[in-house]
Design an enzyme around this catalytic site. Structure first.
Site, PDB file in Angstrom:
ATOM      1  N   GLY A  13      43.767  15.636  -3.078  1.00 57.63           N
ATOM      2  CA  GLY A  13      44.791  16.441  -2.673  1.00 57.63           C
ATOM      3  C   GLY A  13      44.729  17.013  -1.361  1.00 57.63           C
ATOM      4  O   GLY A  13      45.412  17.040  -0.771  1.00 57.63           O
ATOM      5  N   VAL A  64      44.343  13.546 -10.723  1.00 56.06           N
ATOM      6  CA  VAL A  64      43.157  14.625 -10.765  1.00 56.06           C
ATOM      7  C   VAL A  64      43.188  15.028 -12.657  1.00 56.06           C
ATOM      8  O   VAL A  64      41.622  15.327 -13.110  1.00 56.06           O
ATOM      9  CB  VAL A  64      42.761  16.285 -10.421  1.00 56.06           C
ATOM     10  CG1 VAL A  64      42.578  15.445  -8.439  1.00 56.06           C
ATOM     11  CG2 VAL A  64      44.045  16.768 -10.620  1.00 56.06           C
ATOM     12  N   ASN A  90      40.676  20.716  -4.186  1.00 57.86           N
ATOM     13  CA  ASN A  90      41.854  21.294  -3.974  1.00 57.86           C
ATOM     14  C   ASN A  90      42.637  20.957  -4.317  1.00 57.86           C
ATOM     15  O   ASN A  90      43.462  21.557  -3.715  1.00 57.86           O
ATOM     16  CB  ASN A  90      41.485  20.679  -2.204  1.00 57.86           C
ATOM     17  CG  ASN A  90      42.940  20.623  -1.507  1.00 57.86           C
ATOM     18  OD1 ASN A  90      42.540  22.027  -0.661  1.00 57.86           O
ATOM     19  ND2 ASN A  90      43.361  19.602  -1.304  1.00 57.86           N
ATOM     20  N   TYR A 155      50.093  29.950 -12.123  1.00 57.02           N
ATOM     21  CA  TYR A 155      49.452  29.929 -10.559  1.00 57.02           C
ATOM     22  C   TYR A 155      47.961  31.059 -11.052  1.00 57.02           C
ATOM     23  O   TYR A 155      46.734  30.311 -10.596  1.00 57.02           O
ATOM     24  CB  TYR A 155      49.903  29.726  -9.293  1.00 57.02           C
ATOM     25  CG  TYR A 155      49.357  29.450  -8.032  1.00 57.02           C
ATOM     26  CD1 TYR A 155      48.901  27.801  -7.295  1.00 57.02           C
ATOM     27  CD2 TYR A 155      48.511  30.772  -7.333  1.00 57.02           C
ATOM     28  CE1 TYR A 155      48.250  27.850  -6.761  1.00 57.02           C
ATOM     29  CE2 TYR A 155      48.649  30.046  -5.897  1.00 57.02           C
ATOM     30  CZ  TYR A 155      48.036  28.811  -5.768  1.00 57.02           C
ATOM     31  OH  TYR A 155      48.114  28.549  -4.428  1.00 57.02           O
ATOM     32  N   LYS A 159      43.563  29.753 -10.733  1.00 56.74           N
ATOM     33  CA  LYS A 159      42.519  30.039  -9.918  1.00 56.74           C
ATOM     34  C   LYS A 159      41.966  31.115 -10.560  1.00 56.74           C
ATOM     35  O   LYS A 159      40.911  30.888  -9.877  1.00 56.74           O
ATOM     36  CB  LYS A 159      43.805  30.669  -8.799  1.00 56.74           C
ATOM     37  CG  LYS A 159      44.618  30.070  -8.128  1.00 56.74           C
ATOM     38  CD  LYS A 159      44.189  27.996  -7.707  1.00 56.74           C
ATOM     39  CE  LYS A 159      45.102  27.533  -6.784  1.00 56.74           C
ATOM     40  NZ  LYS A 159      44.312  26.361  -6.651  1.00 56.74           N
ATOM     41  N   ILE A 188      49.071  30.400   4.146  1.00 54.19           N
ATOM     42  CA  ILE A 188      47.996  29.392   4.390  1.00 54.19           C
ATOM     43  C   ILE A 188      49.618  28.742   4.718  1.00 54.19           C
ATOM     44  O   ILE A 188      50.076  28.169   4.425  1.00 54.19           O
ATOM     45  CB  ILE A 188      46.784  29.028   4.087  1.00 54.19           C
ATOM     46  CG1 ILE A 188      45.991  28.991   3.174  1.00 54.19           C
ATOM     47  CG2 ILE A 188      46.338  27.292   5.190  1.00 54.19           C
ATOM     48  CD1 ILE A 188      45.110  30.215   4.807  1.00 54.19           C
TER      49      ILE A 188
END
Ligand SMILES: NC(=O)c1ccc[n+]([C@@H]2O[C@H](COP(=O)([O-])OP(=O)(O)OC[C@H]3O[C@@H](n4cnc5c(N)ncnc54)[C@H](O)[C@@H]3O)[C@@H](O)[C@H]2O)c1
Length: 247
Positions: A13, A64, A90, A155, A159, A188
């Site tokens: 990624g 991936v 990533n 999500y 994670k 971010i």
């Protein structure tokens, strides 16, 4: 001599955002960055950008979640360089929504790319690292995988799964000198967060003790340390880069 001179590093990624910043910084420290991402033109552009700076990168267009494709790319990389030193898992996506209304397809898509993709790349790279008795794997998790987040059940679960996968693989591979760690970024600024409504961005930003969103370089800096020999006694850890958002 540069810190990561002659290292061969795969970053998934990495055509944009945090992944690109990691690939760029690894190459500045002497590594050859191997960029894997979905879109051919974006991969080429990312490779070109690193090349223009006088550093080394090559690219592969791949998903991936496609284990055959990943296996054959890793085989080709190993054949070309004779080793694979670093893997940065990533690649990640979001498909946000309240749990009550979440479509199973959105649950599956996020778990597949984020968690299964990390598993697939780790499994395909470890045969080379186990044989050479050395390697570094860094998984990009998220603070959401530690604290949870309303509207991100899929999500956050993916994670949180990455953090557990990091610890399990760190335990399995430690005796062969392979270190596995996770980075949990906070909020971010990338295209992933650019698509959020301004109100959500403002709410997040005001909760960050260091009073700013993070940058992709903030995450990449930790990656360089974890990939280097200076981090040789660190494995199985999840380190936050979040401006103090959770502590
Ligand atoms: N931006 C943030 O605030 C933040 C916070 C915590 C964690 N993260 C994590 O950091 C990582 C990078 O995030 P970003 O903000 O740079 O996101 P981004 O959307 O800007 O970039 C993600 C990249 O991954 C690629 N990708 C997606 N699915 C893929 C697949 N199946 N195979 C290969 N490549 C694929 C995309 O094409 C894209 O280039 C993700 O794992 C994300 O979950 C981001």
């Amino acid at each position: 001599m540069k810190r990561l001179e002659d290292k061969v590093a795969i970053i998934t990624g990495a055509a944009r955002g945090i992944g690109f910043s990691i690939a760029e910084m690894l190459s500045e420290h002497g590594a050859t960055s191997i960029i894997i991402d979905l879109n051919h033109e974006a991969v080429d552009a990312a490779v070109q950008q690193i090349d223009d700076m006088g550093n080394r990168a090559i690219g592969f267009t791949a998903d991936v979640t496609n284990s055959d494709e990943i296996a054959s790319i890793f085989k080709e990389i190993h054949k070309k360089f004779g080793k694979i030193d670093i893997l940065i898992n990533n690649a990640g996506i979001t498909k946000d929504g309240l749990l009550m209304k979440m479509k199973e397809s959105d649950w599956d898509a996020v778990m597949n790319v984020n968690l299964k993709g990390t598993f697939i790349c780790t499994q395909k790279v470890c045969r080379y690292m186990l044989k050479s008795r050395s390697g570094v794997i860094i998984n990009i998790a998220s603070v959401v995988g530690i604290m949870g987040n309303a509207g991100q059940a899929n999500y956050a679960a993916s994670k949180g799964g990455i953090i557990a996968l990091t610890k399990s693989s760190a335990r399995e591979f430690a005796s062969r000198n392979i270190r596995v760690n996770a980075i949990a970024p906070g909020f971010i600024q990338t295209e992933m967060t650019d698509k959020l409504p301004q109100e959500v961005i403002d709410n997040y930003s005001s909760a960050i003790p260091l009073s700013r969103m993070g940058t992709a370089k903030d995450v990449a800096n930790l990656c360089i340390f974890l990939a280097s020999q200076e981090a040789g006694y660190i494995t199985g850890q999840t380190i936050q880069v979040d401006g103090g958002l959770i502590m």
